[in-house]
Design a protein around this motif. Structure first.
Motif, mmCIF file in Angstrom:
data_model
loop_
_atom_site.group_PDB
_atom_site.id
_atom_site.type_symbol
_atom_site.label_atom_id
_atom_site.label_comp_id
_atom_site.label_asym_id
_atom_site.label_seq_id
_atom_site.Cartn_x
_atom_site.Cartn_y
_atom_site.Cartn_z
ATOM 1 N N ASP A 96 48.399 -4.038 -12.940
ATOM 2 C CA ASP A 96 47.889 -5.339 -12.503
ATOM 3 C C ASP A 96 46.679 -5.799 -13.298
ATOM 4 N N PHE A 97 46.236 -4.990 -14.270
ATOM 5 C CA PHE A 97 45.035 -5.346 -15.025
ATOM 6 C C PHE A 97 45.220 -6.648 -15.809
ATOM 7 N N PHE A 98 46.391 -6.805 -16.420
ATOM 8 C CA PHE A 98 46.617 -7.999 -17.232
ATOM 9 C C PHE A 98 46.637 -9.260 -16.357
ATOM 10 N N GLY A 99 47.293 -9.184 -15.222
ATOM 11 C CA GLY A 99 47.316 -10.330 -14.321
ATOM 12 C C GLY A 99 45.943 -10.674 -13.796
ATOM 13 N N HIS A 100 45.165 -9.638 -13.486
ATOM 14 C CA HIS A 100 43.806 -9.872 -13.008
ATOM 15 C C HIS A 100 42.941 -10.475 -14.111
ATOM 16 N N GLY A 101 43.200 -10.069 -15.357
ATOM 17 C CA GLY A 101 42.467 -10.651 -16.480
ATOM 18 C C GLY A 101 42.761 -12.131 -16.656
ATOM 19 N N GLN A 180 52.922 -16.699 -0.636
ATOM 20 C CA GLN A 180 52.730 -15.348 -1.150
ATOM 21 C C GLN A 180 51.740 -14.549 -0.307
ATOM 22 N N LEU A 181 50.702 -15.207 0.163
ATOM 23 C CA LEU A 181 49.716 -14.495 0.984
ATOM 24 C C LEU A 181 50.318 -14.026 2.304
ATOM 25 N N THR A 182 51.250 -14.787 2.821
ATOM 26 C CA THR A 182 51.903 -14.397 4.077
ATOM 27 C C THR A 182 53.065 -13.435 3.863
ATOM 28 N N GLY A 183 53.423 -13.182 2.596
ATOM 29 C CA GLY A 183 54.504 -12.251 2.298
ATOM 30 C C GLY A 183 55.880 -12.867 2.331
ATOM 31 N N ILE A 184 55.995 -14.163 2.581
ATOM 32 C CA ILE A 184 57.314 -14.806 2.648
ATOM 33 C C ILE A 184 57.981 -14.839 1.283
ATOM 34 N N LEU A 185 57.182 -15.060 0.230
ATOM 35 C CA LEU A 185 57.719 -15.182 -1.125
ATOM 36 C C LEU A 185 57.596 -13.881 -1.902
ATOM 37 N N GLY A 186 57.260 -12.807 -1.256
ATOM 38 C CA GLY A 186 57.126 -11.540 -1.960
ATOM 39 C C GLY A 186 55.706 -11.330 -2.453
ATOM 40 N N SER A 187 55.545 -10.416 -3.380
ATOM 41 C CA SER A 187 54.229 -10.095 -3.918
ATOM 42 C C SER A 187 54.351 -9.851 -5.408
ATOM 43 N N GLY A 188 53.230 -9.571 -6.035
ATOM 44 C CA GLY A 188 53.232 -9.306 -7.470
ATOM 45 C C GLY A 188 52.347 -10.235 -8.254
ATOM 46 N N ASN A 189 51.839 -11.297 -7.640
ATOM 47 C CA ASN A 189 50.932 -12.221 -8.309
ATOM 48 C C ASN A 189 49.509 -11.841 -7.945
ATOM 49 N N THR A 190 48.763 -11.331 -8.915
ATOM 50 C CA THR A 190 47.411 -10.846 -8.626
ATOM 51 C C THR A 190 46.470 -11.964 -8.223
ATOM 52 N N LEU A 302 55.700 -10.755 -23.719
ATOM 53 C CA LEU A 302 56.525 -10.246 -24.813
ATOM 54 C C LEU A 302 56.221 -8.804 -25.213
ATOM 55 N N HIS A 303 54.987 -8.370 -25.002
ATOM 56 C CA HIS A 303 54.588 -7.076 -25.547
ATOM 57 C C HIS A 303 54.268 -6.038 -24.484
ATOM 58 N N VAL A 304 53.948 -6.487 -23.283
ATOM 59 C CA VAL A 304 53.548 -5.551 -22.232
ATOM 60 C C VAL A 304 54.656 -5.355 -21.218
ATOM 61 N N ASN A 305 55.512 -6.358 -21.080
ATOM 62 C CA ASN A 305 56.562 -6.296 -20.074
ATOM 63 C C ASN A 305 57.613 -5.243 -20.474
ATOM 64 N N ASP A 306 57.460 -4.033 -19.956
ATOM 65 C CA ASP A 306 58.378 -2.931 -20.255
ATOM 66 C C ASP A 306 59.269 -2.588 -19.070
ATOM 67 N N GLY A 307 59.427 -3.529 -18.174
ATOM 68 C CA GLY A 307 60.242 -3.294 -17.001
ATOM 69 C C GLY A 307 59.433 -2.980 -15.758
ATOM 70 N N SER A 308 58.113 -2.786 -15.924
ATOM 71 C CA SER A 308 57.271 -2.466 -14.772
ATOM 72 C C SER A 308 56.894 -3.697 -13.970
ATOM 73 N N LEU A 309 57.031 -4.869 -14.574
ATOM 74 C CA LEU A 309 56.677 -6.097 -13.872
ATOM 75 C C LEU A 309 57.836 -6.554 -12.998
ATOM 76 N N MET A 315 57.499 -14.457 -12.960
ATOM 77 C CA MET A 315 57.441 -15.884 -12.638
ATOM 78 C C MET A 315 56.003 -16.394 -12.680
ATOM 79 N N ALA A 316 55.064 -15.582 -12.189
ATOM 80 C CA ALA A 316 53.659 -15.986 -12.191
ATOM 81 C C ALA A 316 53.123 -16.100 -13.612
ATOM 82 N N TYR A 317 53.454 -15.110 -14.473
ATOM 83 C CA TYR A 317 53.010 -15.167 -15.870
ATOM 84 C C TYR A 317 53.614 -16.377 -16.587
ATOM 85 N N THR A 318 54.871 -16.632 -16.326
ATOM 86 C CA THR A 318 55.526 -17.800 -16.943
ATOM 87 C C THR A 318 54.872 -19.096 -16.481
ATOM 88 N N PHE A 319 54.507 -19.146 -15.200
ATOM 89 C CA PHE A 319 53.825 -20.324 -14.676
ATOM 90 C C PHE A 319 52.494 -20.529 -15.377
#
Length: 409
Positions: A96-101, A180-190, A302-309, A315-319
């Protein structure tokens, strides 16, 4: 005695105030026209700027204090969001470091934007109020006197549309955050994490307030600049139509009113220069942070997404990527249109018939040409370069080159 009904007050480019004149036997004018661009052409966008805390419309001291308190609260909210994001680095996982950055970069850009808008509206450091007064006392009366067309209704509709679009975008952002905060749309956006605090209804509510404060700072100043750019572009285009019409009336001979035409164009260029004294810092801040944010986000995708995201994270990074690119492109396009419209009179000047032209008119023509060709009329980024169509192609080339390099690695 019959009761006289007051006249209807129409929103227009100017306000008409009837001033009684003395009965001196001549045809003295008894009506004085007072222009007020803040209450007419920029009414809705300045309201949006006031809501975001970037403008103080109240000239009275007691109301000004309330606006100042409101601005302080917004500043505290942005600082709190920045501090919360920084402290979150000690509690999140490595993925989550990259998203937090990215979130931290957004927070810092919003903070700088807010401080720069405070400078823009300051009576000592800013030029906005003086520019408004110059418009009301010089540009507006000259446009009416020369008969330059300005479609006020069309501009008002465009301004309302842009304000509604900005409000709609912020509403969608807040709705997406709430889901997202309520968990309806899932999680993963820092950006939606309440870290380092637990996810409770209270912390979620505070998170929404912080996101709203930064959302206004990231979008409303850009919207304000777009409205100003659109206003100036329409004024220059109206002037160009007026000049072309004057040139075509007498076999492309130089008009008799060339001095007044040149003086009005010079004043219109002065308006651009005065606005640019404040906007150059806003544009520099907007371009620097959004280009940095876009390139960093592209690197993550392109360079960090190794399947862990996860899907939500992608979707958040693309946004973030498309948002940062869209802000730079939209603002740059409208700024480039001002530059293009400001130099468009050259197309009419080059066809002037100079046969039997007097020395006085030739001097006015040379002054006009020197203004059109000697300086670049437009908006700059920190005074370093004028935003033109070539600037937009340069930004596009940077992104494409960076994408190609990352893709081949």
């Amino acid at each position: 005695m019959e009761k006289v009904q007051p006249p209807d007050i129409m929103d227009d480019l100017y306000e008409n105030k009837v001033v009684p004149a003395e009965n001196n036997g001549d045809n003295a004018e008894n009506e004085k026209t007072t222009f007020n661009i803040e209450k007419t052409c920029l009414k809705h966008v300045l309201l949006a700027m006031t809501i975001s805390g970037n403008y103080n419309p109240c000239k009275r001291k007691k109301y000004g204090i309330l606006i100042t308190i409101y601005r302080i609260l917004i500043l505290v909210a942005i600082l709190a969001f920045t501090a919360k994001t920084i402290s979150g680095f000690f509690y999140i996982s490595d993925k989550d470091f990259f998203g937090h950055g990215i979130v931290l970069t957004w927070n810092v850009s919003c903070l700088f934007m807010f401080l720069l808008t405070l400078r823009m509206n300051h009576s000592s450091f800013g030029n906005q109020e003086r520019t408004f007064r110059f418009w009301n006392t010089t540009i507006g009366p000259q446009m009416e006197k020369l008969g330059i067309k300005f479609d006020r209704d069309s501009f008002r509709k465009r301004q309302i549309f842009l304000c509604c679009a900005g409000a709609g975008f912020i509403t969608i952002l807040l709705l997406f955050s709430a889901l997202q905060l309520t968990g309806i749309l899932g999680s993963g956006n820092t950006a939606m994490m309440t870290t380092p605090f637990e996810n409770t209804p209270f912390t979620c509510f505070l998170q929404m307030i912080l996101i709203a404060a930064c959302g206004f700072q990231a979008n409303i100043p850009a919207l304000y600049m777009v409205v100003i750019f659109s206003l100036l572009t329409r004024c220059f285009r109206g002037f160009n139509e007026y000049l072309h019409k004057k040139m075509c009336q007498d076999a492309c001979r130089l008009p008799q009113t060339i001095q007044k035409i040149r003086e009005f164009y010079t004043d219109l260029c002065k308006i651009v220069k005065d606005f640019d004294k404040d906007f150059q810092y806003l544009l520099g801040n907007l371009c620097f942070w959004n280009i940095t944010l876009g390139l960093f986000t592209l690197y993550v995708l392109l360079h960090v997404n190794d399947g862990s995201l996860g899907l939500i994270a992608i979707m958040a990074y693309t946004f973030w990527l498309f948002l940062s690119m869209a802000i730079v492109v939209i603002v740059s396009v409208f700024a480039a249109l001002v530059h293009e419209a400001a130099h468009a009179p050259l197309d009419s000047i080059y066809y002037i018939n100079v046969q039997d032209i007097t020395v006085e008119k030739l001097a006015q023509l040379n002054l006009f040409l020197s203004k059109l060709t000697g300086t670049q009329v437009g908006f700059s980024t920190c005074g370093l370069l004028i935003i033109t169509k070539e600037f937009i192609l340069t930004i596009a080339g940077v992104f494409l080159t960076y994408f190609a390099v990352l893709y081949t690695l």
